[in-house]
Design an enzyme around this catalytic site. Structure first.
Site, mmCIF file in Angstrom:
data_model
loop_
_atom_site.group_PDB
_atom_site.id
_atom_site.type_symbol
_atom_site.label_atom_id
_atom_site.label_comp_id
_atom_site.label_asym_id
_atom_site.label_seq_id
_atom_site.Cartn_x
_atom_site.Cartn_y
_atom_site.Cartn_z
ATOM 1 N N GLY A 128 38.930 45.295 40.160
ATOM 2 C CA GLY A 128 40.822 45.381 38.937
ATOM 3 C C GLY A 128 39.920 46.724 37.897
ATOM 4 N N GLU A 171 29.618 48.556 41.144
ATOM 5 C CA GLU A 171 29.071 47.747 40.920
ATOM 6 C C GLU A 171 28.249 47.137 41.503
ATOM 7 O OE1 GLU A 171 33.411 46.233 37.726
ATOM 8 O OE2 GLU A 171 32.860 46.043 39.889
ATOM 9 N N LYS A 198 39.702 32.215 37.624
ATOM 10 C CA LYS A 198 39.244 33.404 38.539
ATOM 11 C C LYS A 198 39.032 32.572 39.438
ATOM 12 C CE LYS A 198 40.145 37.351 35.768
ATOM 13 N NZ LYS A 198 40.803 36.453 34.486
ATOM 14 N N GLY A 209 34.435 45.985 32.388
ATOM 15 C CA GLY A 209 35.965 45.026 32.923
ATOM 16 C C GLY A 209 35.253 44.237 31.395
ATOM 17 N N SER A 210 36.890 43.856 30.843
ATOM 18 C CA SER A 210 36.903 43.029 30.079
ATOM 19 C C SER A 210 35.774 42.210 29.339
ATOM 20 C CB SER A 210 38.156 42.668 29.994
ATOM 21 O OG SER A 210 38.721 41.377 30.892
ATOM 22 N N THR A 211 36.041 41.271 30.452
ATOM 23 C CA THR A 211 34.273 39.718 30.623
ATOM 24 C C THR A 211 32.800 40.491 30.410
ATOM 25 O OG1 THR A 211 36.321 38.263 31.686
ATOM 26 C CG2 THR A 211 33.465 38.039 31.013
ATOM 27 N N ASP A 260 37.012 39.382 39.592
ATOM 28 C CA ASP A 260 39.012 39.223 39.141
ATOM 29 C C ASP A 260 39.512 37.839 40.024
ATOM 30 O OD1 ASP A 260 39.901 42.057 38.605
ATOM 31 O OD2 ASP A 260 38.524 42.749 40.775
ATOM 32 N N LYS A 290 36.608 41.683 43.579
ATOM 33 C CA LYS A 290 35.993 43.106 42.035
ATOM 34 C C LYS A 290 37.036 43.619 42.759
ATOM 35 C CE LYS A 290 31.828 42.278 40.174
ATOM 36 N NZ LYS A 290 31.829 42.610 38.931
#
Length: 223
Positions: free
Chosen positions: A96, A103, A121, A29-31, A84, A94
């Site tokens: 997304g 994961e 979040k 994910g982005s983070t 998320d 989680k």
């Protein structure tokens, strides 16, 4: 601070949880991508990483970080990933990024789960974010009916107008409109539906630590 700046701040803070000379579990994910970029700066300090998705594996390799198959790894000191949604008790939604099953598998091998997230979040009750459920394709319709019976509105996740296919060759049903007051019980109930691979609730085994990015700085929550 922008949301990306908050994500970058928690990614930097997560480096303090990296154990030298060990293999690190890395999320998707982005983070998580911000964390991977930070990890690339200290790659000489670690043995390598286990990735929770093909996308994460590619990003790790682009930084010259060795990627290990989980079957080659007996244990890991830490798994670092975003969320998320996360509650003050460490339960999370989680998935997304459609990597929820891998994961959850990688996280299960790690001694500690460090969640990295921006302050938006953190929620009191999970469910505003649609709950992802990974399903075997032939079971998509029957699972959707059973999810609807639990009180949510199931929607098949699409990409470019077609059903999204995960790294595992499965589909994602997003369940909308659920107020999840007992995430542990709901996680067990959905996982027991035949045809479900896994649900994106991380409550039975949630985060141990959350690094939360806020305007006042990175806050550490321990569960």
């Amino acid at each position: 601070m922008t949301q990306d700046e908050l994500k970058q701040a928690v990614a930097r803070a997560a480096i303090d949880h990296v154990v030298d000379g060990e293999i690190i579990g890395v999320g998707t994910g982005s983070t998580a991508n911000f964390f991977i970029d930070e990890l690339g700066r200290i790659k000489h300090r670690i043995k390598g990483a286990v990735a929770s998705s093909e996308a994460t594996a590619a990003r790790l390799r682009s930084h010259g970080i060795a990627v290990f198959d989980l079957n080659e790894v007996d244990s890991m000191p830490v798994y670092i990933d975003g969320a998320d949604e996360i509650t003050p008790h460490g339960a999370m939604i989680k998935g997304g990024g459609a990597a929820l099953t891998r994961e959850k598998i990688v996280a299960s091998v790690a001694d500690k789960f460090v969640c990295i997230a921006d302050g938006s979040k953190l929620v009191d009750v999970l469910g505003s974010f649609p709950l992802p459920v990974e399903v075997i394709p032939m079971a998509q319709a029957v699972v959707a009916r059973k999810l609807a019976a639990l009180g949510g509105e199931p929607r098949l996740r699409l990409k470019d107008g077609k059903p999204l296919i995960t790294d595992n060759g499965c589909m994602i049903i997003d369940v909308i409109g659920m107020k999840i007051t007992d995430p542990v019980q709901l996680e067990a109930s959905i996982n027991n539906i035949v045809g479900v691979v896994t649900v994106g609730l991380f409550a039975m085994h949630g985060a141990n630590v959350c690094l939360l990015g806020t305007a006042e700085g990175v806050k550490t929550l321990k569960f």
